[in-house]
Design a protein around this motif. Sequence first.
Motif, PDB file in Angstrom:
ATOM      1  N   UNK A  76       0.841  -1.196   0.000  1.00 55.21           N
ATOM      2  CA  UNK A  76       0.000   0.000   0.000  1.00 55.21           C
ATOM      3  C   UNK A  76       0.877   1.249   0.000  1.00 55.21           C
ATOM      4  N   UNK A  77       0.933   1.905  -1.154  1.00 57.82           N
ATOM      5  CA  UNK A  77       1.712   3.126  -1.280  1.00 57.82           C
ATOM      6  C   UNK A  77       1.158   4.233  -0.390  1.00 57.82           C
ATOM      7  N   UNK A 108      13.739   4.191   8.643  1.00 57.10           N
ATOM      8  CA  UNK A 108      12.615   3.303   8.942  1.00 57.10           C
ATOM      9  C   UNK A 108      11.693   3.091   7.748  1.00 57.10           C
ATOM     10  N   UNK A 109      11.282   4.160   7.091  1.00 56.44           N
ATOM     11  CA  UNK A 109      10.253   4.084   6.051  1.00 56.44           C
ATOM     12  C   UNK A 109      10.710   4.719   4.738  1.00 56.44           C
ATOM     13  N   UNK A 113      11.037   1.649   2.145  1.00 55.46           N
ATOM     14  CA  UNK A 113       9.672   1.459   1.630  1.00 55.46           C
ATOM     15  C   UNK A 113       9.384   2.381   0.449  1.00 55.46           C
ATOM     16  N   UNK A 114       9.516   3.680   0.657  1.00 59.60           N
ATOM     17  CA  UNK A 114       9.090   4.626  -0.377  1.00 59.60           C
ATOM     18  C   UNK A 114      10.037   4.675  -1.579  1.00 59.60           C
ATOM     19  N   UNK A 119       9.772   2.747  -5.549  1.00 63.18           N
ATOM     20  CA  UNK A 119      10.544   3.479  -6.564  1.00 63.18           C
ATOM     21  C   UNK A 119      10.194   4.968  -6.603  1.00 63.18           C
ATOM     22  N   UNK A 120      10.036   5.564  -5.428  1.00 59.99           N
ATOM     23  CA  UNK A 120       9.778   7.000  -5.348  1.00 59.99           C
ATOM     24  C   UNK A 120      11.017   7.803  -5.690  1.00 59.99           C
ATOM     25  N   UNK A 121      10.805   9.007  -6.156  1.00 59.85           N
ATOM     26  CA  UNK A 121      11.904   9.917  -6.457  1.00 59.85           C
ATOM     27  C   UNK A 121      12.483  10.380  -5.123  1.00 59.85           C
TER      28      UNK A 121
END
Length: 186
Positions: A76-77, A108-109, A113-114, A119-121
């Motif tokens: 869950x993004x 942590x996140x 995760x992100x 694959x977040x910028x």
Amino acid sequence: LVALAIGAIVAAVLAVVLLKPKNKLNPIIESRRILESIGWAALLPQMLSTLGILFTKAGVGTAVGTLTTAVMPKGSLIAGVIVYCLGMFIFTILMGNGFAAFPIMTAAIGWPVLVQQFHGNPAIVFAIGMLAGFCGTLCTPMAANFNLVPSALLEMKNKYGVITAQVGTAIPLLVVNTALMYFLAF
């Protein structure tokens, strides 16, 4: 730091030349007066930043990451973005400074995760993450240099008056930062 010191000296000299005070030492006298009014809170930002680094070295970021990823719904993004932004906000309130919260929540996140999983910028995720943390700065007495010192310098009756005035901006801004991260970083 050298350029900052040179700039401060040049500014003080220019101010004396342009404003022509009766006492040419006014910039030094007023600097001392303000520093004495601020007191111990002048060192607070550096101490809180060091605290964040110590917590990260001690594995707090890893522990927080383990706890939050166990609770977060897998894949869950939106949950990841909310946990990161809200975590930055809460840790900043607890620690008093976004720079102290940043290494913990990023370990942590933010990174695992992100950035790695979704694959977040990284530039967008971490810049907006810091802004989410700064929303917490507006709401905490731990950020004494921002919230308690101005109350003391302005001689306000309520020493938490600055925080009270800022909460109405901080909460909606946190929501906006969370939405911006969700829509811009992925």
